[in-house]
Design a protein around this motif. Structure first.
Motif, PDB file in Angstrom:
ATOM      1  N   LYS A 208       0.807  -1.225   0.000  1.00 53.83           N
ATOM      2  CA  LYS A 208       0.000   0.000   0.000  1.00 53.83           C
ATOM      3  C   LYS A 208       0.837   1.271   0.000  1.00 53.83           C
ATOM      4  CE  LYS A 208      -4.072  -1.883   2.378  1.00 53.83           C
ATOM      5  NZ  LYS A 208      -4.933  -1.772   3.588  1.00 53.83           N
ATOM      6  N   GLY A 209       1.962   1.259   0.722  1.00 53.61           N
ATOM      7  CA  GLY A 209       2.684   2.522   0.913  1.00 53.61           C
ATOM      8  C   GLY A 209       4.161   2.510   0.624  1.00 53.61           C
ATOM      9  N   GLY A 210       4.693   1.403   0.110  1.00 50.91           N
ATOM     10  CA  GLY A 210       6.102   1.365  -0.242  1.00 50.91           C
ATOM     11  C   GLY A 210       7.012   0.926   0.892  1.00 50.91           C
ATOM     12  N   ILE A 211       8.322   0.922   0.611  1.00 54.25           N
ATOM     13  CA  ILE A 211       9.304   0.408   1.554  1.00 54.25           C
ATOM     14  C   ILE A 211      10.373   1.457   1.845  1.00 54.25           C
ATOM     15  CG2 ILE A 211       8.973  -2.004   0.900  1.00 54.25           C
ATOM     16  CD1 ILE A 211      11.396  -1.775  -0.921  1.00 54.25           C
ATOM     17  N   VAL A 212      11.017   1.286   3.013  1.00 49.76           N
ATOM     18  CA  VAL A 212      12.143   2.139   3.404  1.00 49.76           C
ATOM     19  C   VAL A 212      13.226   1.240   3.998  1.00 49.76           C
ATOM     20  CG1 VAL A 212      10.780   4.225   3.853  1.00 49.76           C
ATOM     21  CG2 VAL A 212      11.075   2.537   5.675  1.00 49.76           C
ATOM     22  N   ALA A 213      14.414   1.796   4.155  1.00 54.33           N
ATOM     23  CA  ALA A 213      15.503   1.050   4.797  1.00 54.33           C
ATOM     24  C   ALA A 213      15.131   0.769   6.245  1.00 54.33           C
ATOM     25  CB  ALA A 213      16.795   1.851   4.728  1.00 54.33           C
ATOM     26  N   GLY A 214      15.389  -0.450   6.697  1.00 54.48           N
ATOM     27  CA  GLY A 214      15.041  -0.844   8.055  1.00 54.48           C
ATOM     28  C   GLY A 214      16.201  -0.718   9.018  1.00 54.48           C
ATOM     29  N   GLY A 215      16.073  -1.391  10.156  1.00 56.67           N
ATOM     30  CA  GLY A 215      17.145  -1.398  11.142  1.00 56.67           C
ATOM     31  C   GLY A 215      17.382  -0.077  11.826  1.00 56.67           C
TER      32      GLY A 215
ATOM     33  N   LEU B 171      29.113  -0.886   9.908  1.00 49.80           N
ATOM     34  CA  LEU B 171      28.131  -0.102   9.178  1.00 49.80           C
ATOM     35  C   LEU B 171      27.888  -0.735   7.819  1.00 49.80           C
ATOM     36  CD1 LEU B 171      29.005   3.621   9.958  1.00 49.80           C
ATOM     37  CD2 LEU B 171      27.818   1.926  11.335  1.00 49.80           C
ATOM     38  N   SER B 172      26.625  -0.825   7.433  1.00 52.08           N
ATOM     39  CA  SER B 172      26.262  -1.479   6.175  1.00 52.08           C
ATOM     40  C   SER B 172      25.064  -0.782   5.562  1.00 52.08           C
ATOM     41  CB  SER B 172      25.918  -2.960   6.416  1.00 52.08           C
ATOM     42  OG  SER B 172      26.976  -3.643   7.048  1.00 52.08           O
ATOM     43  N   ASP B 173      24.884  -1.015   4.265  1.00 49.93           N
ATOM     44  CA  ASP B 173      23.700  -0.519   3.560  1.00 49.93           C
ATOM     45  C   ASP B 173      22.546  -1.486   3.830  1.00 49.93           C
ATOM     46  OD1 ASP B 173      21.709   0.171   1.742  1.00 49.93           O
ATOM     47  OD2 ASP B 173      23.135   0.770   0.195  1.00 49.93           O
ATOM     48  N   MET B 174      21.539  -1.013   4.521  1.00 45.70           N
ATOM     49  CA  MET B 174      20.420  -1.873   4.897  1.00 45.70           C
ATOM     50  C   MET B 174      19.669  -2.408   3.673  1.00 45.70           C
ATOM     51  SD  MET B 174      20.346  -2.120   8.252  1.00 45.70           S
ATOM     52  CE  MET B 174      22.129  -2.287   8.067  1.00 45.70           C
ATOM     53  N   LEU B 175      19.620  -1.622   2.614  1.00 46.19           N
ATOM     54  CA  LEU B 175      18.945  -2.086   1.396  1.00 46.19           C
ATOM     55  C   LEU B 175      19.682  -3.267   0.785  1.00 46.19           C
ATOM     56  CD1 LEU B 175      17.969   1.315  -0.296  1.00 46.19           C
ATOM     57  CD2 LEU B 175      16.587  -0.143   1.193  1.00 46.19           C
ATOM     58  N   GLU B 176      21.006  -3.195   0.794  1.00 40.37           N
ATOM     59  CA  GLU B 176      21.805  -4.303   0.255  1.00 40.37           C
ATOM     60  C   GLU B 176      21.682  -5.551   1.133  1.00 40.37           C
ATOM     61  OE1 GLU B 176      25.824  -3.075  -0.323  1.00 40.37           O
ATOM     62  OE2 GLU B 176      25.341  -1.678  -1.954  1.00 40.37           O
ATOM     63  N   LEU B 177      21.547  -5.342   2.436  1.00 41.28           N
ATOM     64  CA  LEU B 177      21.385  -6.480   3.350  1.00 41.28           C
ATOM     65  C   LEU B 177      19.978  -7.073   3.294  1.00 41.28           C
ATOM     66  CD1 LEU B 177      23.221  -5.413   6.643  1.00 41.28           C
ATOM     67  CD2 LEU B 177      23.996  -7.037   4.913  1.00 41.28           C
ATOM     68  N   GLY B 178      19.057  -6.359   2.650  1.00 41.63           N
ATOM     69  CA  GLY B 178      17.670  -6.827   2.604  1.00 41.63           C
ATOM     70  C   GLY B 178      16.893  -6.517   3.866  1.00 41.63           C
ATOM     71  N   VAL B 179      17.394  -5.569   4.653  1.00 44.10           N
ATOM     72  CA  VAL B 179      16.699  -5.160   5.877  1.00 44.10           C
ATOM     73  C   VAL B 179      15.772  -4.003   5.524  1.00 44.10           C
ATOM     74  CG1 VAL B 179      16.951  -4.339   8.252  1.00 44.10           C
ATOM     75  CG2 VAL B 179      18.660  -5.898   7.280  1.00 44.10           C
ATOM     76  N   LEU B 180      14.497  -4.327   5.342  1.00 47.75           N
ATOM     77  CA  LEU B 180      13.515  -3.363   4.860  1.00 47.75           C
ATOM     78  C   LEU B 180      12.332  -3.282   5.804  1.00 47.75           C
ATOM     79  CD1 LEU B 180      13.431  -4.648   1.161  1.00 47.75           C
ATOM     80  CD2 LEU B 180      14.852  -2.800   2.061  1.00 47.75           C
ATOM     81  N   ASP B 181      11.682  -2.141   5.796  1.00 46.95           N
ATOM     82  CA  ASP B 181      10.458  -1.942   6.587  1.00 46.95           C
ATOM     83  C   ASP B 181       9.404  -1.296   5.706  1.00 46.95           C
ATOM     84  OD1 ASP B 181      11.182  -2.958   9.107  1.00 46.95           O
ATOM     85  OD2 ASP B 181      12.263  -1.122   9.611  1.00 46.95           O
ATOM     86  N   PRO B 182       8.121  -1.525   6.009  1.00 43.55           N
ATOM     87  CA  PRO B 182       7.065  -0.842   5.273  1.00 43.55           C
ATOM     88  C   PRO B 182       6.981   0.619   5.711  1.00 43.55           C
ATOM     89  CG  PRO B 182       6.202  -2.667   6.621  1.00 43.55           C
ATOM     90  CD  PRO B 182       7.594  -2.414   7.053  1.00 43.55           C
ATOM     91  N   ALA B 183       6.914   1.535   4.759  1.00 42.71           N
ATOM     92  CA  ALA B 183       6.843   2.954   5.085  1.00 42.71           C
ATOM     93  C   ALA B 183       5.620   3.312   5.936  1.00 42.71           C
ATOM     94  CB  ALA B 183       6.863   3.786   3.798  1.00 42.71           C
ATOM     95  N   PRO B 184       4.421   2.752   5.663  1.00 40.85           N
ATOM     96  CA  PRO B 184       3.262   3.124   6.485  1.00 40.85           C
ATOM     97  C   PRO B 184       3.438   2.789   7.965  1.00 40.85           C
ATOM     98  CG  PRO B 184       2.518   2.080   4.464  1.00 40.85           C
ATOM     99  CD  PRO B 184       4.008   1.903   4.522  1.00 40.85           C
ATOM    100  N   VAL B 185       4.145   1.716   8.275  1.00 39.24           N
ATOM    101  CA  VAL B 185       4.379   1.346   9.669  1.00 39.24           C
ATOM    102  C   VAL B 185       5.213   2.416  10.360  1.00 39.24           C
ATOM    103  CG1 VAL B 185       5.558  -0.310  11.169  1.00 39.24           C
ATOM    104  CG2 VAL B 185       4.105  -1.141   9.326  1.00 39.24           C
ATOM    105  N   LYS B 186       6.251   2.874   9.687  1.00 37.28           N
ATOM    106  CA  LYS B 186       7.132   3.897  10.258  1.00 37.28           C
ATOM    107  C   LYS B 186       6.400   5.233  10.410  1.00 37.28           C
ATOM    108  CE  LYS B 186      10.873   1.413  10.538  1.00 37.28           C
ATOM    109  NZ  LYS B 186      11.432   1.060  11.860  1.00 37.28           N
ATOM    110  N   ILE B 187       5.650   5.596   9.379  1.00 36.42           N
ATOM    111  CA  ILE B 187       4.941   6.881   9.404  1.00 36.42           C
ATOM    112  C   ILE B 187       3.914   6.906  10.530  1.00 36.42           C
ATOM    113  CG2 ILE B 187       3.317   8.335   8.104  1.00 36.42           C
ATOM    114  CD1 ILE B 187       4.819   7.267   5.543  1.00 36.42           C
TER     115      ILE B 187
END
Length: 527
Positions: free
Chosen positions: A385-392, A468-484
């Protein structure tokens, strides 16, 4: 009367309500903060009967905690609202709310006017939501592998659950998942001894009425009776009269004709909301009809949707056969799983529906497996519904960095309120890092510096190595609506609690006075 703040400084009585509320909120937040992140631990909750619940799920912990303080209850309610709205992120919302309240109270004690603190928090929360929305990346359709990664992270790194949820999403389709009133989490059932499975159809957690009824029915013609399937009742006083008894016999004959009408229509599966009479049960057994009684209204609605059936009342059976035909639904197969003690309906003629069956080795872990799967399903649907953002915790740091620049647009002491929001946004990463065994102060500052240096908002901390790592490359993702929504919920509860500068216990109706120990920050008033 004096009080001490978190730094041990003595404060006068006018800060009592703020301090007691901040302490209560902080206590609730501390109860769940140890569960966040891939290295988060579980909580054991024990009731007065010794029954144990072991879980990592934030909202479950909060709902089961024995809480009396009103401010703490407000925090729990906002976590429940987060769960209801987006299905996940309750721990993040709780941790951020705890930080907002604590930092807000510290600013008030330092002399910043409450109105200015609240002004800054409201501005900061609004801007943080706006910035977060700009960070979201839409998913590339229902087959986007990022959806599985979302389910994997939200499902606490359970591969099997991520696979189940992702497969179910593909079966259901993107259009259905975007419907406002459809919740993917509602199709999940966990059973001890079951094998993991996703299939097109429904599970009704009931057994057939009589063991002599058929175990399976192909080409099912289904009737749903949202009522009791028994003759209408006659009052006992009326039965003592000749007219009353005659009416009783008439109703029994009418009921018998109605049951025979069902049989003549070729109905071979009947789901009933209440009781089924012995006579009806006996006839169903004789005619090879599979019947299930005491089916919940919610299950009846799901069966109707999947099979195209329409629910009918007992009185509706008086209609003609031609009219009743319009109430009958159809399915390829209805059968009983004797091992798992439930009924399955497969291949309905109505709306396509799927079921996720989550297996568990023992009955003790069924509840937790179900909660994990529901979190994974909710996050996957939110991402669609609302897309993804970097997690962690990485995206919160990126938002905090941009919010620092927003401070320049506000004048005066309201900037101290924005500082509270910035601290709250840093808190999830700090706690995730702490739970993984690393220094949160050091790692948070490293992430802030590296994100700015590389102009890369997805930089976070690998909790396995501490690097330190790129969360997108690690596959650590979160849904944007949850964060918002977590930011929004945290801001709302912080504002509500910070507006309270006096706590008075309402007078007891039979005592006529309010009398509470003022050392708890509650006014002691005599009337």
């Amino acid at each position: 009367m004096t009080y001490k703040n978190s730094g041990g400084q003595e404060m006068d009585e006018r800060f009592a309500a703020y301090i007691t509320n901040a302490n209560a909120v902080r206590a609730v937040a501390s109860a769940v903060e140890g569960t966040i992140g891939p290295k988060g631990l579980d909580i054991m909750l024990v009731d007065r009967f010794g029954e144990v619940t072991i879980t990592n799920d934030g909202v479950t912990i909060l709902k089961l905690m024995d809480i009396n303080h009103p401010a703490a209850k407000m925090l729990i309610n906002i976590a429940k609202a987060q769960q209801e709205e987006v299905g996940d992120g309750t721990t993040t919302a709780t941790i951020m709310a705890g930080t907002l309240v604590t930092e807000g109270v510290n600013q008030i004690i330092r002399g910043v006017p409450v109105a200015r603190v609240i002004e800054g928090i409201k501005y900061g929360v609004k801007k943080a939501q706006e910035i977060m929305k700009t960070k979201a990346t839409p998913v590339k359709g229902i087959n986007d592998e990022n959806l599985r990664k979302i389910a994997y992270i939200a499902g606490r790194e359970h591969d099997d659950i991520a696979d189940l949820v992702f497969e179910a999403a593909k079966l259901i389709g993107e259009e259905k998942l975007k419907e406002k009133n459809f919740r993917l989490r509602d199709i999940i059932i966990a059973k001890a001894g079951a094998e993991n499975e996703v299939f097109l159809g429904l599970i009704i957690d009931k057994e057939k009425l009589n063991k002599q009824m058929p175990k399976e029915v192909y080409g099912a013609k289904i009737l749903l009776i949202d009522d009791a399937l028994e003759p209408e009742h006659i009052e006992e006083e009326a039965l003592g009269t000749e007219a009353g008894f005659a009416r009783y016999m008439e109703l029994r004959e009418e009921f018998k004709r109605n049951i025979e009408k069902i049989v003549e229509l070729g109905v071979n599966v009947v789901f009933v909301g209440k009781n089924i009479s012995d006579n009806a049960e006996e006839l169903f057994v004789d005619k090879g009809i599979l019947a299930v009684d005491r089916v919940s209204s919610r299950d009846l609605e799901k069966i109707a949707e999947h099979t195209g059936a329409r629910m009918i009342k007992r009185s509706g059976l008086k209609k003609s056969q031609e009219e009743i035909k319009n109430y009958i639904g159809f399915a390829e197969k209805v059968y009983e799983d004797e091992k798992l003690e439930h009924i399955r309906i497969v291949g309905g003629n109505g709306r396509r529906m799927a079921t996720i069956l989550v297996g568990a080795a023992t009955s003790e872990i069924v509840g937790e497996r179900e909660r994990i799967a529901k979190d994974a399903a909710s996050s996957l649907q939110a991402a669609i519904k609302g897309g993804i953002v970097a997690g962690g915790g990485a995206v919160e740091i990126a938002v905090a960095r941009e919010l620092e620049r927003e401070k320049e647009k506000l004048k005066g002491m309201a900037t101290y309120g924005i500082d509270c929001v910035i601290s709250a946004l840093k808190r999830p990463l700090g706690q995730i890092v702490y739970n993984a065994g690393f220094n949160p102060l050091e790692k948070v500052e490293e992430v802030i510096y590296t994100q700015a240096e590389k102009n890369l908002d997805s930089i976070g901390v690998n909790c396995d190595t501490g690097e330190l790592s790129d969360m997108l490359e690690l596959g650590v993702l979160d849904p944007a609506p949850v964060k918002i929504h977590a930011i929004k919920a945290a801001g709302e509860i912080a504002e509500a609690i910070l507006r309270i500068d006096t706590i008075i216990k309402k007078k007891d109706e039979d005592v006529g006075r309010a009398n509470v120990d003022s050392t708890q920050g509650i006014k002691d008033l005599d009337f």
